[in-house]
Design a protein around this motif. Sequence first.
Motif, PDB file in Angstrom:
ATOM      1  N   GLN A  82     -28.296 -21.102 113.472  1.00 26.28           N
ATOM      2  CA  GLN A  82     -27.676 -22.281 112.871  1.00 26.28           C
ATOM      3  C   GLN A  82     -27.893 -22.309 111.357  1.00 26.28           C
ATOM      4  O   GLN A  82     -26.984 -22.644 110.595  1.00 26.28           O
ATOM      5  CB  GLN A  82     -28.223 -23.554 113.518  1.00 26.28           C
ATOM      6  N   ARG A  83     -29.090 -21.945 110.904  1.00 28.34           N
ATOM      7  CA  ARG A  83     -29.359 -21.896 109.462  1.00 28.34           C
ATOM      8  C   ARG A  83     -28.494 -20.839 108.791  1.00 28.34           C
ATOM      9  O   ARG A  83     -27.981 -21.043 107.697  1.00 28.34           O
ATOM     10  CB  ARG A  83     -30.835 -21.622 109.208  1.00 28.34           C
ATOM     11  N   HIS A  84     -28.355 -19.708 109.448  1.00 26.41           N
ATOM     12  CA  HIS A  84     -27.534 -18.640 108.900  1.00 26.41           C
ATOM     13  C   HIS A  84     -26.078 -19.098 108.768  1.00 26.41           C
ATOM     14  O   HIS A  84     -25.440 -18.863 107.739  1.00 26.41           O
ATOM     15  CB  HIS A  84     -27.643 -17.389 109.777  1.00 26.41           C
ATOM     16  N   ILE A  85     -25.564 -19.745 109.780  1.00 24.50           N
ATOM     17  CA  ILE A  85     -24.185 -20.242 109.743  1.00 24.50           C
ATOM     18  C   ILE A  85     -24.032 -21.285 108.636  1.00 24.50           C
ATOM     19  O   ILE A  85     -23.072 -21.245 107.860  1.00 24.50           O
ATOM     20  CB  ILE A  85     -23.778 -20.824 111.115  1.00 24.50           C
ATOM     21  N   ALA A  86     -24.973 -22.214 108.547  1.00 25.59           N
ATOM     22  CA  ALA A  86     -24.909 -23.251 107.510  1.00 25.59           C
ATOM     23  C   ALA A  86     -24.973 -22.630 106.126  1.00 25.59           C
ATOM     24  O   ALA A  86     -24.238 -23.034 105.202  1.00 25.59           O
ATOM     25  CB  ALA A  86     -26.040 -24.248 107.699  1.00 25.59           C
ATOM     26  N   HIS A  87     -25.812 -21.620 105.935  1.00 24.40           N
ATOM     27  CA  HIS A  87     -25.924 -20.938 104.645  1.00 24.40           C
ATOM     28  C   HIS A  87     -24.622 -20.246 104.282  1.00 24.40           C
ATOM     29  O   HIS A  87     -24.159 -20.335 103.144  1.00 24.40           O
ATOM     30  CB  HIS A  87     -27.087 -19.940 104.688  1.00 24.40           C
ATOM     31  N   ARG A  88     -24.022 -19.571 105.251  1.00 24.12           N
ATOM     32  CA  ARG A  88     -22.754 -18.855 104.988  1.00 24.12           C
ATOM     33  C   ARG A  88     -21.642 -19.831 104.654  1.00 24.12           C
ATOM     34  O   ARG A  88     -20.810 -19.561 103.813  1.00 24.12           O
ATOM     35  CB  ARG A  88     -22.366 -18.000 106.184  1.00 24.12           C
ATOM     36  N   ARG A  89     -21.618 -20.988 105.303  1.00 21.76           N
ATOM     37  CA  ARG A  89     -20.588 -21.998 104.993  1.00 21.76           C
ATOM     38  C   ARG A  89     -20.794 -22.551 103.595  1.00 21.76           C
ATOM     39  O   ARG A  89     -19.844 -22.848 102.895  1.00 21.76           O
ATOM     40  CB  ARG A  89     -20.634 -23.119 106.016  1.00 21.76           C
ATOM     41  N   GLY A  90     -22.052 -22.699 103.197  1.00 27.43           N
ATOM     42  CA  GLY A  90     -22.366 -23.236 101.878  1.00 27.43           C
ATOM     43  C   GLY A  90     -22.040 -22.274 100.748  1.00 27.43           C
ATOM     44  O   GLY A  90     -21.796 -22.684  99.625  1.00 27.43           O
ATOM     45  N   THR A  91     -21.998 -20.974 101.034  1.00 29.88           N
ATOM     46  CA  THR A  91     -21.740 -19.981  99.986  1.00 29.88           C
ATOM     47  C   THR A  91     -20.317 -19.468 100.005  1.00 29.88           C
ATOM     48  O   THR A  91     -19.938 -18.672  99.157  1.00 29.88           O
ATOM     49  CB  THR A  91     -22.708 -18.785 100.132  1.00 29.88           C
ATOM     50  N   SER A  92     -19.524 -19.894 100.967  1.00 25.48           N
ATOM     51  CA  SER A  92     -18.156 -19.395 101.071  1.00 25.48           C
ATOM     52  C   SER A  92     -17.250 -20.054 100.067  1.00 25.48           C
ATOM     53  O   SER A  92     -17.352 -21.160  99.697  1.00 25.48           O
ATOM     54  CB  SER A  92     -17.572 -19.641 102.459  1.00 25.48           C
TER      55      SER A  92
END
Length: 89
Positions: free
Chosen positions: A79-89
């Motif tokens: 979940q953290r990985h997904i949230a991080h990727r959404r934040g950097t996209s």
Amino acid sequence: MNAKPGDWLIVEIAGTDNATRRAKILEVGSPDGAPPFKVRWLDTDREGLLFPGVDARVLTREELDALDTLTAERATVVQRHIAHRRGTS
């Protein structure tokens, strides 16, 4: 496969929507803990007599708690990985 009352039976069902089922072992069929096992299924609260197949394993309460902790930790990382990727996209 041997168990004692209070252990948990985990059944991994490949290729189905309900991939894992859990049952609490209420009774064992012999003094050495061999099947059949009388179980109560966690998902349906139904009881039945069971001869476990190759897709089943027995865990103690402590082993099941450790598995649940590991699973929750893995889910948090994903979940953290997904949230991080959404934040950097």
